[in-house]
Design a protein around this motif. Structure first.
Motif, PDB file in Angstrom:
ATOM      1  N   ASP A 102       0.811  -1.428  -0.103  1.00 55.45           N
ATOM      2  CA  ASP A 102      -0.133  -0.004  -0.053  1.00 55.45           C
ATOM      3  C   ASP A 102       1.011   1.320  -0.142  1.00 55.45           C
ATOM      4  O   ASP A 102       0.454   2.291  -0.739  1.00 55.45           O
ATOM      5  N   GLU A 103       2.059   1.412   0.795  1.00 56.63           N
ATOM      6  CA  GLU A 103       2.826   2.330   1.059  1.00 56.63           C
ATOM      7  C   GLU A 103       4.250   1.893   1.238  1.00 56.63           C
ATOM      8  O   GLU A 103       4.277   1.009   2.187  1.00 56.63           O
ATOM      9  N   ILE A 104       5.153   2.685   0.863  1.00 61.07           N
ATOM     10  CA  ILE A 104       6.419   2.518   1.356  1.00 61.07           C
ATOM     11  C   ILE A 104       6.586   3.825   2.234  1.00 61.07           C
ATOM     12  O   ILE A 104       6.799   4.802   2.009  1.00 61.07           O
ATOM     13  N   GLU A 105       6.892   3.295   3.602  1.00 64.70           N
ATOM     14  CA  GLU A 105       7.251   4.230   4.574  1.00 64.70           C
ATOM     15  C   GLU A 105       8.487   4.739   4.622  1.00 64.70           C
ATOM     16  O   GLU A 105       8.646   6.016   4.753  1.00 64.70           O
ATOM     17  N   SER A 106       9.334   4.022   4.444  1.00 66.79           N
ATOM     18  CA  SER A 106      10.839   4.405   4.519  1.00 66.79           C
ATOM     19  C   SER A 106      11.736   3.255   3.502  1.00 66.79           C
ATOM     20  O   SER A 106      11.517   2.234   3.558  1.00 66.79           O
ATOM     21  N   CYS A 107      12.652   4.005   2.742  1.00 67.81           N
ATOM     22  CA  CYS A 107      13.727   3.180   2.157  1.00 67.81           C
ATOM     23  C   CYS A 107      14.867   3.934   2.309  1.00 67.81           C
ATOM     24  O   CYS A 107      15.132   5.019   1.842  1.00 67.81           O
ATOM     25  N   ARG A 108      15.785   3.183   3.120  1.00 65.64           N
ATOM     26  CA  ARG A 108      17.173   3.676   3.341  1.00 65.64           C
ATOM     27  C   ARG A 108      18.294   2.450   2.646  1.00 65.64           C
ATOM     28  O   ARG A 108      18.107   1.363   3.022  1.00 65.64           O
ATOM     29  N   VAL A 109      19.329   3.233   2.083  1.00 64.91           N
ATOM     30  CA  VAL A 109      20.385   2.166   1.533  1.00 64.91           C
ATOM     31  C   VAL A 109      21.648   2.752   2.373  1.00 64.91           C
ATOM     32  O   VAL A 109      21.919   4.070   2.085  1.00 64.91           O
ATOM     33  N   TRP A 110      22.290   2.124   3.106  1.00 61.37           N
ATOM     34  CA  TRP A 110      23.276   2.619   3.753  1.00 61.37           C
ATOM     35  C   TRP A 110      24.506   1.418   3.774  1.00 61.37           C
ATOM     36  O   TRP A 110      24.308   0.507   3.760  1.00 61.37           O
ATOM     37  N   ALA A 111      25.759   2.166   4.136  1.00 57.14           N
ATOM     38  CA  ALA A 111      27.141   1.148   4.245  1.00 57.14           C
ATOM     39  C   ALA A 111      26.956   0.820   5.653  1.00 57.14           C
ATOM     40  O   ALA A 111      27.296   1.754   6.575  1.00 57.14           O
ATOM     41  N   ARG A 120      29.502  -4.044   0.695  1.00 56.47           N
ATOM     42  CA  ARG A 120      28.159  -4.159   1.188  1.00 56.47           C
ATOM     43  C   ARG A 120      27.129  -2.967   1.462  1.00 56.47           C
ATOM     44  O   ARG A 120      27.792  -2.122   2.126  1.00 56.47           O
ATOM     45  N   VAL A 121      25.919  -3.077   1.029  1.00 53.66           N
ATOM     46  CA  VAL A 121      25.189  -1.976   1.504  1.00 53.66           C
ATOM     47  C   VAL A 121      24.015  -2.847   1.989  1.00 53.66           C
ATOM     48  O   VAL A 121      23.724  -3.717   1.560  1.00 53.66           O
ATOM     49  N   ASP A 122      23.151  -2.049   3.084  1.00 63.24           N
ATOM     50  CA  ASP A 122      21.767  -2.625   3.312  1.00 63.24           C
ATOM     51  C   ASP A 122      20.886  -2.027   2.919  1.00 63.24           C
ATOM     52  O   ASP A 122      20.929  -0.587   3.130  1.00 63.24           O
ATOM     53  N   SER A 139       8.995  -4.675   8.279  1.00 55.91           N
ATOM     54  CA  SER A 139      10.551  -4.202   8.278  1.00 55.91           C
ATOM     55  C   SER A 139      11.424  -5.306   7.672  1.00 55.91           C
ATOM     56  O   SER A 139      11.243  -6.386   7.895  1.00 55.91           O
ATOM     57  N   LEU A 140      12.046  -4.838   6.743  1.00 54.31           N
ATOM     58  CA  LEU A 140      13.009  -5.661   5.996  1.00 54.31           C
ATOM     59  C   LEU A 140      14.398  -5.044   5.920  1.00 54.31           C
ATOM     60  O   LEU A 140      14.308  -3.954   5.660  1.00 54.31           O
ATOM     61  N   VAL A 141      15.339  -5.849   6.012  1.00 54.37           N
ATOM     62  CA  VAL A 141      16.723  -5.573   5.628  1.00 54.37           C
ATOM     63  C   VAL A 141      17.352  -6.616   4.637  1.00 54.37           C
ATOM     64  O   VAL A 141      17.302  -7.497   5.103  1.00 54.37           O
ATOM     65  N   VAL A 142      17.584  -5.986   3.403  1.00 56.20           N
ATOM     66  CA  VAL A 142      18.159  -6.970   2.440  1.00 56.20           C
ATOM     67  C   VAL A 142      19.516  -6.483   1.779  1.00 56.20           C
ATOM     68  O   VAL A 142      19.421  -5.319   1.406  1.00 56.20           O
ATOM     69  N   PRO A 143      20.587  -7.379   2.301  1.00 56.28           N
ATOM     70  CA  PRO A 143      21.840  -6.835   1.738  1.00 56.28           C
ATOM     71  C   PRO A 143      21.964  -6.974   0.263  1.00 56.28           C
ATOM     72  O   PRO A 143      21.178  -7.839  -0.251  1.00 56.28           O
ATOM     73  N   PHE A 144      22.850  -6.100  -0.079  1.00 54.47           N
ATOM     74  CA  PHE A 144      23.469  -5.977  -1.456  1.00 54.47           C
ATOM     75  C   PHE A 144      24.865  -5.824  -1.690  1.00 54.47           C
ATOM     76  O   PHE A 144      25.316  -4.937  -0.774  1.00 54.47           O
ATOM     77  N   PHE A 145      25.363  -6.680  -2.296  1.00 51.98           N
ATOM     78  CA  PHE A 145      27.109  -6.574  -2.473  1.00 51.98           C
ATOM     79  C   PHE A 145      27.312  -6.194  -3.965  1.00 51.98           C
ATOM     80  O   PHE A 145      27.016  -6.651  -4.603  1.00 51.98           O
ATOM     81  N   LEU A 146      28.130  -4.982  -3.614  1.00 49.62           N
ATOM     82  CA  LEU A 146      28.889  -4.430  -4.787  1.00 49.62           C
ATOM     83  C   LEU A 146      29.578  -5.258  -5.563  1.00 49.62           C
ATOM     84  O   LEU A 146      29.889  -4.779  -6.729  1.00 49.62           O
ATOM     85  N   GLU A 147      30.198  -6.168  -4.876  1.00 46.04           N
ATOM     86  CA  GLU A 147      31.245  -6.868  -5.526  1.00 46.04           C
ATOM     87  C   GLU A 147      30.539  -8.621  -5.858  1.00 46.04           C
ATOM     88  O   GLU A 147      31.230  -9.292  -6.341  1.00 46.04           O
ATOM     89  N   GLY A 148      29.259  -8.666  -5.949  1.00 41.65           N
ATOM     90  CA  GLY A 148      28.649  -9.714  -6.652  1.00 41.65           C
ATOM     91  C   GLY A 148      28.111 -10.865  -5.612  1.00 41.65           C
ATOM     92  O   GLY A 148      27.538 -11.682  -5.987  1.00 41.65           O
ATOM     93  N   GLY A 149      28.626 -10.831  -4.349  1.00 40.99           N
ATOM     94  CA  GLY A 149      28.220 -11.781  -3.479  1.00 40.99           C
ATOM     95  C   GLY A 149      28.619 -11.866  -2.087  1.00 40.99           C
ATOM     96  O   GLY A 149      30.127 -11.097  -1.843  1.00 40.99           O
ATOM     97  N   PRO A 150      28.312 -12.553  -0.881  1.00 38.68           N
ATOM     98  CA  PRO A 150      28.584 -12.440   0.191  1.00 38.68           C
ATOM     99  C   PRO A 150      30.029 -13.078   0.341  1.00 38.68           C
ATOM    100  O   PRO A 150      30.469 -14.154  -0.395  1.00 38.68           O
TER     101      PRO A 150
END
Length: 166
Positions: A121-130, A138-140, A155-166
């Protein structure tokens, strides 16, 4: 205080959020990598019956959001036109430096991907941080969303790796 839902309200939430096969993300807790199907065993049955596990409601919606963000935009187009907008384009930023500009681009792609999600319905917040200082690869992606038919934000925290994987 939690209010009890009527059977009709529960059916409506399940209709909005859906039911899906349950996934077990085998990576470190919270990384949502390398998902496998969960095997459910019914101990009440004799002989024991094995089946695939399932999730429903908000848990199914959370799993669907993670899957949408982990899928490269366009990756599923061969399955049909309905998948043209499925996934996120932030994967194109793999190899970029972990700086504010890159994190802002990731956020823009994530918000665009989630704009196609019918469960939200709504995205209350989206934060991308190191999470590391100094920033590493890695960014979360920290999300707070209001799901259709749900009074409590997810609430969810999804990690993303700028080098392609953990």
């Amino acid at each position: 205080m939690t209010t009890r839902r009527s059977p009709a309200e529960i059916r409506r939430v399940l209709e909005l959020q859906g039911t899906d096969l349950e996934l077990d993300f085998s990576g470190p807790a919270g990384t949502f990598e390398d998902a496998d199907l969960v095997l459910a065993i019914d101990p009440e049955q004799a002989p024991r019956r094995h089946d695939l596990g399932h999730v429903e409601g908000a848990e199914a919606a959370a799993q669907a959001l993670v899957n949408r963000l982990k899928t490269h935009k366009g990756e599923l187009v061969s399955l049909g036109r309905v998948y043209e907008t499925y996934g996120s384009a932030h994967h194109a930023l793999i190899g970029e430096p972990n700086v504010e500009r890159t994190r802002n681009q990731i956020k823009r792609h994530v918000l665009e991907a989630l704009s196609h999600e019918p469960r939200i319905d709504e995205i209350e917040s989206c934060r991308v941080w190191a999470p590391d200082s100094p920033p590493r690869d890695r960014v979360d992606i920290e999300l707070v969303v209001r799901l259709r038919g749900e009074p409590t934000p997810l609430s969810l925290v999804v990690p993303f790796f700028l080098e392609g994987g953990p």
